[in-house]
Write a protein that holds these residues in place. Structure first.
Motif, mmCIF file in Angstrom:
data_model
loop_
_atom_site.group_PDB
_atom_site.id
_atom_site.type_symbol
_atom_site.label_atom_id
_atom_site.label_comp_id
_atom_site.label_asym_id
_atom_site.label_seq_id
_atom_site.Cartn_x
_atom_site.Cartn_y
_atom_site.Cartn_z
ATOM 1 N N TYR A 234 66.411 31.396 25.555
ATOM 2 C CA TYR A 234 66.539 29.996 25.455
ATOM 3 C C TYR A 234 66.658 29.547 23.843
ATOM 4 C CZ TYR A 234 62.293 29.643 22.302
ATOM 5 O OH TYR A 234 61.443 29.970 21.400
ATOM 6 N N ARG A 235 67.076 28.288 23.887
ATOM 7 C CA ARG A 235 67.277 27.710 22.525
ATOM 8 C C ARG A 235 67.062 26.273 22.768
ATOM 9 N NH1 ARG A 235 71.816 24.403 22.085
ATOM 10 N NH2 ARG A 235 73.595 24.852 23.633
ATOM 11 N N SER A 236 66.984 25.579 21.253
ATOM 12 C CA SER A 236 66.716 24.188 21.265
ATOM 13 C C SER A 236 68.142 23.643 21.179
ATOM 14 C CB SER A 236 65.437 23.965 20.285
ATOM 15 O OG SER A 236 66.083 24.400 19.118
ATOM 16 N N LEU A 237 67.910 22.286 20.745
ATOM 17 C CA LEU A 237 69.483 21.893 20.488
ATOM 18 C C LEU A 237 69.891 22.150 18.976
ATOM 19 C CD1 LEU A 237 68.811 18.130 21.791
ATOM 20 C CD2 LEU A 237 69.882 20.034 22.716
ATOM 21 N N ILE A 238 69.117 22.677 18.116
ATOM 22 C CA ILE A 238 69.489 22.689 16.742
ATOM 23 C C ILE A 238 69.227 24.563 16.488
ATOM 24 C CG2 ILE A 238 68.992 20.587 16.039
ATOM 25 C CD1 ILE A 238 66.260 21.619 14.845
ATOM 26 N N GLY A 239 68.989 25.191 17.574
ATOM 27 C CA GLY A 239 68.704 26.607 17.036
ATOM 28 C C GLY A 239 69.611 27.398 17.845
ATOM 29 N N SER A 240 69.419 28.779 17.711
ATOM 30 C CA SER A 240 70.415 29.671 18.324
ATOM 31 C C SER A 240 69.379 30.437 19.691
ATOM 32 C CB SER A 240 70.728 30.840 17.518
ATOM 33 O OG SER A 240 69.713 31.567 16.871
ATOM 34 N N PHE A 241 70.114 30.993 20.575
ATOM 35 C CA PHE A 241 69.308 31.614 21.652
ATOM 36 C C PHE A 241 68.439 32.642 21.272
ATOM 37 C CE2 PHE A 241 72.724 29.733 24.097
ATOM 38 C CZ PHE A 241 71.933 29.112 25.179
ATOM 39 N N LYS A 242 67.301 32.565 21.632
ATOM 40 C CA LYS A 242 66.060 33.703 21.712
ATOM 41 C C LYS A 242 65.675 34.294 22.868
ATOM 42 C CE LYS A 242 64.262 31.044 17.503
ATOM 43 N NZ LYS A 242 63.094 30.465 16.824
ATOM 44 N N ALA A 243 65.687 35.446 22.632
ATOM 45 C CA ALA A 243 65.354 36.147 23.859
ATOM 46 C C ALA A 243 63.693 36.380 24.097
ATOM 47 C CB ALA A 243 65.804 37.867 23.926
ATOM 48 N N VAL A 244 63.368 35.877 25.421
ATOM 49 C CA VAL A 244 61.998 36.072 25.907
ATOM 50 C C VAL A 244 61.693 37.090 26.941
ATOM 51 C CG1 VAL A 244 60.158 34.556 27.024
ATOM 52 C CG2 VAL A 244 61.740 33.584 25.478
ATOM 53 N N CYS A 245 62.673 37.321 27.923
ATOM 54 C CA CYS A 245 62.543 38.575 28.864
ATOM 55 C C CYS A 245 63.569 39.190 28.803
ATOM 56 C CB CYS A 245 62.305 37.731 30.135
ATOM 57 S SG CYS A 245 60.762 36.901 30.557
ATOM 58 N N PHE A 246 63.457 40.711 28.864
ATOM 59 C CA PHE A 246 64.611 41.778 28.854
ATOM 60 C C PHE A 246 64.229 42.781 29.385
ATOM 61 C CE2 PHE A 246 62.547 41.096 24.602
ATOM 62 C CZ PHE A 246 61.962 42.513 24.312
ATOM 63 N N ASN A 247 65.112 43.629 29.728
ATOM 64 C CA ASN A 247 64.802 44.681 30.607
ATOM 65 C C ASN A 247 63.676 44.584 31.742
ATOM 66 O OD1 ASN A 247 66.359 46.327 29.065
ATOM 67 N ND2 ASN A 247 64.956 46.742 27.470
#
Length: 301
Positions: free
Chosen positions: A63-76
């Motif tokens: 996910y990301r906000s309007l002013i940020g970069s994508f951040k992983a929350v769920c992986f594998n």
């Protein structure tokens, strides 16, 4: 010679074409039907598995906000969903994306549209309990419980719409009648974005016969009066007893220094005299004669 060269070129083209087709056919397919499920400020990204999913296929959600970069929350993860709630702000705007992964290969990302939390989240139903007080029904309502923040922190201007009817009838009523059972449903309406919540569960409660009921406020007043009378009577009795004891007791008081002196052991005789009853007086008749005149009167000895 020319035939040999042409043959080699044809074999190489066939080889490249076959490998290209194999690579296309083997490319991972992205998840499908990607959707956002948001109720009471909770947010879960859900999707359907890829068409060519295998046992060792996993997913990565970010996910990301309007002013940020994508951040992983769920992986594998092999689950077809990801809960983003702890990472979000109830007043934020976010974009989500998910892709499939397998043995180092990845599918294309599937992104969602911008999601405005306080505008697009679904408001769950309020909690409703009913208490019958005779011919009236008391309705207790609690705000929907948010997963992050409190309801009133986000929607500080909200009202409740209460709908009630006689059980088994669809017609709405204005006044309650005795010996009837009423059903109630409540919905929250917010001034912010003019949102409305899901309706509460239908809750039913009955009223009693009016002729056999006592107004609870009148009953409380009568109990208060009775308690006040009992306490007032007890105080009056104590006061009268005190006045009676004061009236029957001695009113003469010795000065304080006399009392202290009499309490001294050396003055115990005076204290005994003070407390002893007065002695009986003895009288004798006496005759006095003078100048031919007799006078008879008692003399005190």
């Amino acid at each position: 010679m020319q035939y040999t060269v042409l043959y080699n070129v044809f074999v190489q083209l066939l080889y490249l074409t076959s490998h290209g087709l194999t690579g296309v056919l083997a490319e991972l397919q992205p998840p499908t039907n990607v959707r956002i499920n948001s109720v009471n400020m909770g947010l879960v990204l859900e999707w359907n598995a890829s068409e060519n999913q295998t046992e060792n296929m996993t997913y990565r959600a970010e996910y990301r906000s309007l002013i940020g970069s994508f951040k992983a929350v769920c992986f594998n993860t092999t689950a077809p969903s990801c809960d983003f709630t702890p990472h979000l702000n109830p007043l934020g705007v976010y974009v989500f994306q998910v892709r499939a992964e397998q043995d180092g290969d990845t599918s294309p990302w599937v992104k969602t549209k911008e999601f405005v939390m306080d505008e697009q989240t679904i408001l769950g139903p309020p909690s409703v309990t009913l208490v019958s007080t005779g011919t009236e029904i008391e309705v207790n309502i609690q705000d929907p419980v948010f997963r992050i923040r409190r309801f009133r922190d986000v929607y500080n201007h909200a009202i409740f719409r209460i709908t009630y009817w006689i059980e088994g009838q669809e017609e709405k009523v204005l006044e309650l009648e005795p010996l009837s059972k009423y059903c109630i449903s409540v919905m929250v309406l917010t001034q912010r974005f003019f949102k409305h919540s899901q309706p509460s569960n239908v809750t039913c409660e009955g009223t009693a016969e009016a002729n056999y009921l006592v107004n609870p406020w009148l009953l409380a007043f009568l109990v208060f009066v009775m308690i006040a009378l009992v306490i007032g009577g007890m105080v009056l009795v104590v006061w009268l007893c005190y006045r009676l004891v004061r009236f029957l007791g001695t009113k003469a008081h010795l000065p304080e220094h006399f009392t202290e002196h009499m309490l001294d052991k050396r003055c115990s005789s005076f204290l005994a005299m003070h407390k002893s009853p007065p002695p009986d007086e003895v009288y004798h008749e006496v005759i006095i004669c003078s100048a031919g005149r007799e006078t008879l009167f008692p003399l005190k000895k």
